[in-house]
Design a protein around this motif. Sequence first.
Motif, PDB file in Angstrom:
ATOM      1  N   MET A 138      -4.965  -5.870  -7.214  1.00 36.80           N
ATOM      2  CA  MET A 138      -5.174  -4.426  -7.102  1.00 36.80           C
ATOM      3  C   MET A 138      -5.381  -3.803  -8.484  1.00 36.80           C
ATOM      4  O   MET A 138      -5.241  -2.588  -8.660  1.00 36.80           O
ATOM      5  N   LEU A 164      -6.363   0.452  -0.142  1.00 32.40           N
ATOM      6  CA  LEU A 164      -5.184  -0.381  -0.364  1.00 32.40           C
ATOM      7  C   LEU A 164      -4.866  -1.188   0.888  1.00 32.40           C
ATOM      8  O   LEU A 164      -4.759  -0.628   1.987  1.00 32.40           O
ATOM      9  N   GLY A 180      -7.924  -2.389  -4.141  1.00 36.29           N
ATOM     10  CA  GLY A 180      -6.467  -2.319  -4.145  1.00 36.29           C
ATOM     11  C   GLY A 180      -5.805  -3.278  -3.174  1.00 36.29           C
ATOM     12  O   GLY A 180      -5.076  -2.852  -2.269  1.00 36.29           O
ATOM     13  N   PRO A 208       0.797  -1.227   0.000  1.00 37.80           N
ATOM     14  CA  PRO A 208       0.000   0.000   0.000  1.00 37.80           C
ATOM     15  C   PRO A 208       0.833   1.282   0.000  1.00 37.80           C
ATOM     16  O   PRO A 208       0.547   2.219  -0.752  1.00 37.80           O
ATOM     17  N   PHE A 266       2.437   1.858  -3.433  1.00 41.06           N
ATOM     18  CA  PHE A 266       1.460   2.319  -4.412  1.00 41.06           C
ATOM     19  C   PHE A 266       1.248   3.826  -4.270  1.00 41.06           C
ATOM     20  O   PHE A 266       1.250   4.573  -5.260  1.00 41.06           O
ATOM     21  N   THR A 290      -2.948  -5.409  -2.549  1.00 43.77           N
ATOM     22  CA  THR A 290      -1.634  -5.515  -3.190  1.00 43.77           C
ATOM     23  C   THR A 290      -1.070  -6.934  -3.156  1.00 43.77           C
ATOM     24  O   THR A 290      -0.181  -7.253  -3.934  1.00 43.77           O
TER      25      THR A 290
END
Length: 495
Positions: A285, A313, A262, A195, A198, A264
């Motif tokens: 995601m 996320l 999202g 997260p 990202f 991951t």
Amino acid sequence: MLAIRLVTDPAERDPLVLPVRPAGDAQEHPELVAVARPPAAELADEATALLSMARLTGEAGETHLTLRPGRAPSRLVLLGVGDGGDGDWRRAGAALARATAHETCITLLMPVDVTSEALGALAEGLWLASYRFRMPPTAQRPADGDDEADGPAEVVLVVADPQQHEGALERARITAETTRLARDLTNMPSSVKCPQWFVERIRPEAERAGLTVTVREPGQLAAEGFGGILAVGGGSARGPRLLELSWAPENATTHVVLVGKGITFDTGGISIKPREAMVLMRKDMAGAAAVVAATLGAAAMKLPVRITTLAPLAENMVSGTAFRPGDVVRHYGGITSETTNSDAEGRLVLADALAYAVSELGPDLVVDLATLTGANAVALGKHTGALYSDDDTLAAGFLAAVDAAGERAWRLPLPADYVPYLRSDIADLYSAPLQGAGSVTAALFLREFLGDLRDRWLHVDMSAPSWAYGDQHELVSGATGWGVRSLLRWLPDLA
């Protein structure tokens, strides 16, 4: 990305590409398309003779290379463009990128009556089929070391009036560039991607594009009551985030919220996945990647639509702090759900984001994209997303954009008699009802968080088409970036 130029008078360069269309009703063989700058008569006669000798059909994406030693051009490529629809041109562009992957420059004579939309589709096919994911360079593996070529370095398109098509080419470039970004984000291994990664990857690019960026970290998520995101991310040492992007042009009259799942990486949590099902869970995601990339594309196109994008996320891991089947999660706004399967985690983070959007953002409509269920692939196969909406007009408009973009989706129902499946004895809802119809009941669960906007909501379960298991047309093996092209076709309609 490869360079594409529009010219009226090309230099003599190899190879030269001539478009070919299928035979008509009264014809035996396919024929050369009338182009803006016709080739020499001798070359045209030779190409026409080749059409029957090489048994070409003119089908979109068909290619045939002929060597002409001692003559100019020394290489001639015949390119099937089908009936000339946008989809055919996109497919032709993809095939041409692969057939000429190691060329420095190719020259394509475009039809005299080519539309800007067709030229844009050709360019999308060239750019998308020439994509290849690359890990960040290391000391042992320098950037672009000995990698194979992705496509030709440059494509020259010969047209009668370059200025007429510049806008379409720029839109195609933005669409392809943001689709490639979504592919990059999704392809990135989860040893790198989490997260926080990202957020850090997107923040500078979003700020450069003029977007407002807001990031909620675990402490703020807890303070504001985002219980679904916290539950799913609670088992990981790499904590969850909620990324919020805002594009708010002054002339916007419509406000749409885009939400993208999202996750991951998804182990399934305590309800752990089988080994085979876990291998590709870096793609979980892809919905967040698509909505974020599409928002960047909308800003680059300066679309007069207000867009707020939410990417919840989290990494769904197995540990002593992971949430359990049977836990009750309190979502943003107060609705509770009983967890029946920790591998049905995507709907928990989406529920928080949807409830927040409706409660705090005041949108006119809400769209979410999510790699939500394996049931999507069972119902519709590997290439088609499942679309859900209570609004016929909204659904039809989005499906038209999906089709124009060259992606696929099919509308599935939201049956009223399945709603009782959601009712829990100890919470407001079951997160994953046990009666089956997995994609449908997941959509029904999400709808419970839309409040007064439930009839202005679109949900796309795009788990299956988010990944390609081999090269096909403009798709390459790996992440597809599904949804970016559809959103960038659809968002202008809202203006």
